[in-house]
Design a protein around this motif. Structure first.
Motif, PDB file in Angstrom:
ATOM      1  N   UNK A 122       0.857  -1.188   0.000  1.00  0.00           N
ATOM      2  CA  UNK A 122       0.000   0.000   0.000  1.00  0.00           C
ATOM      3  C   UNK A 122       0.889   1.231   0.000  1.00  0.00           C
ATOM      4  N   UNK A 123       0.459   2.262  -0.704  1.00  0.00           N
ATOM      5  CA  UNK A 123       1.324   3.416  -0.860  1.00  0.00           C
ATOM      6  C   UNK A 123       0.492   4.676  -1.079  1.00  0.00           C
ATOM      7  N   UNK A 124       0.921   5.782  -0.489  1.00  0.00           N
ATOM      8  CA  UNK A 124       0.270   7.074  -0.720  1.00  0.00           C
ATOM      9  C   UNK A 124       1.352   8.084  -1.085  1.00  0.00           C
ATOM     10  N   UNK A 146       3.486  -9.654   0.415  1.00  0.00           N
ATOM     11  CA  UNK A 146       3.740  -8.672  -0.650  1.00  0.00           C
ATOM     12  C   UNK A 146       5.200  -8.811  -1.098  1.00  0.00           C
ATOM     13  N   UNK A 147       5.455  -8.475  -2.354  1.00  0.00           N
ATOM     14  CA  UNK A 147       6.802  -8.630  -2.910  1.00  0.00           C
ATOM     15  C   UNK A 147       7.285  -7.330  -3.542  1.00  0.00           C
ATOM     16  N   UNK A 148       8.536  -7.318  -3.937  1.00  0.00           N
ATOM     17  CA  UNK A 148       9.097  -6.175  -4.650  1.00  0.00           C
ATOM     18  C   UNK A 148       8.293  -5.906  -5.926  1.00  0.00           C
ATOM     19  N   UNK A 149       7.817  -6.974  -6.530  1.00  0.00           N
ATOM     20  CA  UNK A 149       7.017  -6.867  -7.757  1.00  0.00           C
ATOM     21  C   UNK A 149       5.784  -5.985  -7.517  1.00  0.00           C
ATOM     22  N   UNK A 150       5.156  -6.122  -6.334  1.00  0.00           N
ATOM     23  CA  UNK A 150       3.998  -5.281  -5.998  1.00  0.00           C
ATOM     24  C   UNK A 150       4.392  -3.807  -5.947  1.00  0.00           C
ATOM     25  N   UNK A 151       5.592  -3.524  -5.441  1.00  0.00           N
ATOM     26  CA  UNK A 151       6.053  -2.131  -5.393  1.00  0.00           C
ATOM     27  C   UNK A 151       6.253  -1.565  -6.796  1.00  0.00           C
ATOM     28  N   UNK A 152       6.704  -2.399  -7.734  1.00  0.00           N
ATOM     29  CA  UNK A 152       6.864  -1.948  -9.123  1.00  0.00           C
ATOM     30  C   UNK A 152       5.500  -1.633  -9.731  1.00  0.00           C
ATOM     31  N   UNK A 158       2.853  -0.685  -8.061  1.00  0.00           N
ATOM     32  CA  UNK A 158       2.396   0.546  -7.400  1.00  0.00           C
ATOM     33  C   UNK A 158       2.939   1.771  -8.132  1.00  0.00           C
ATOM     34  N   UNK A 159       4.220   1.749  -8.468  1.00  0.00           N
ATOM     35  CA  UNK A 159       4.811   2.900  -9.166  1.00  0.00           C
ATOM     36  C   UNK A 159       4.126   3.133 -10.511  1.00  0.00           C
ATOM     37  N   UNK A 164      -2.158   3.911  -3.885  1.00  0.00           N
ATOM     38  CA  UNK A 164      -2.035   2.719  -4.731  1.00  0.00           C
ATOM     39  C   UNK A 164      -1.947   1.457  -3.886  1.00  0.00           C
ATOM     40  N   UNK A 165      -2.462   0.383  -4.474  1.00  0.00           N
ATOM     41  CA  UNK A 165      -2.475  -0.931  -3.840  1.00  0.00           C
ATOM     42  C   UNK A 165      -2.121  -1.963  -4.904  1.00  0.00           C
ATOM     43  N   UNK A 166      -1.338  -2.959  -4.523  1.00  0.00           N
ATOM     44  CA  UNK A 166      -1.031  -4.063  -5.430  1.00  0.00           C
ATOM     45  C   UNK A 166      -0.898  -5.349  -4.624  1.00  0.00           C
ATOM     46  N   UNK A 167      -1.418  -6.439  -5.183  1.00  0.00           N
ATOM     47  CA  UNK A 167      -1.285  -7.741  -4.551  1.00  0.00           C
ATOM     48  C   UNK A 167      -2.516  -8.609  -4.681  1.00  0.00           C
ATOM     49  N   UNK A 168      -3.630  -7.987  -5.093  1.00  0.00           N
ATOM     50  CA  UNK A 168      -4.897  -8.701  -5.284  1.00  0.00           C
ATOM     51  C   UNK A 168      -5.260  -8.629  -6.766  1.00  0.00           C
TER      52      UNK A 168
END
Length: 163
Positions: free
Chosen positions: A52-54, A69-75, A77-78, A137-141
């Motif tokens: 999760x990121x703001x 969550x993984x590094x891939x989720x952070x990519x 998000x960006x 932003x959210x990533x993982x689902x």
């Protein structure tokens, strides 16, 4: 996952409605850390393996990665943040809009698909006057669930801090 034109129109209208309703007052912006906490609370309750990121003005002000969550989720998000900031609409809205208009991200919007995501999970932080000052932003689902997690948290946050 083909959507009919009518279904797409309804999905677009829903995105527009959310973006019109889920807007921040100046005092809500000053409490934005609480929005991050609500995102984490929901993710923890449902045991979602998300990142999760703001960001405000392209500056990261909140980040949290759940177990799984993984590094891939952070990519991802960006890429979702970039899409929101390019068009000032949710990344889900952008994907539906391209489909509805039968357009292509790279050809028609001149945006690199490696850098910009047209999947759900990026949502604009809009002031009441419509000015976009950042994104969540959210990533993982599955991407539509990523989107729903943000809008669900925003509704709770704005009910408490929106005035």
């Amino acid at each position: 996952e083909r959507m009919e034109k009518e279904e797409l129109w309804i999905a677009l209208e829903n995105c527009r409605k959310e973006e019109k309703e889920l807007r921040f007052s100046a005092s809500a912006v000053s409490n934005i850390g609480e929005f991050g906490k609500i995102l984490v609370q929901i993710a923890e309750e449902k045991k979602y393996p998300v990142a999760l990121d703001i960001e405000l003005s392209n500056f990261q002000i909140f980040h949290f990665s759940m177990t799984g969550a993984t590094l891939y989720n952070n990519l991802w998000i960006q890429r979702k943040h970039r899409m929101v900031m390019a068009k000032h609409i949710s990344s889900l809205h952008a994907g539906y809009l391209l489909k509805y208009q039968k357009q292509d991200l790279e050809r028609d919007w001149l945006l690199d698909s490696k850098e910009y995501a047209i999947k759900g999970g990026g949502f604009p932080i809009l002031l009441r006057n419509g000015t976009c000052i950042g994104s969540a932003a959210c990533s993982g689902l599955p991407h539509e669930q990523d989107h729903r997690l943000i809008t669900e948290a925003l509704k709770i946050f704005l009910k408490q801090y929106g005035t």
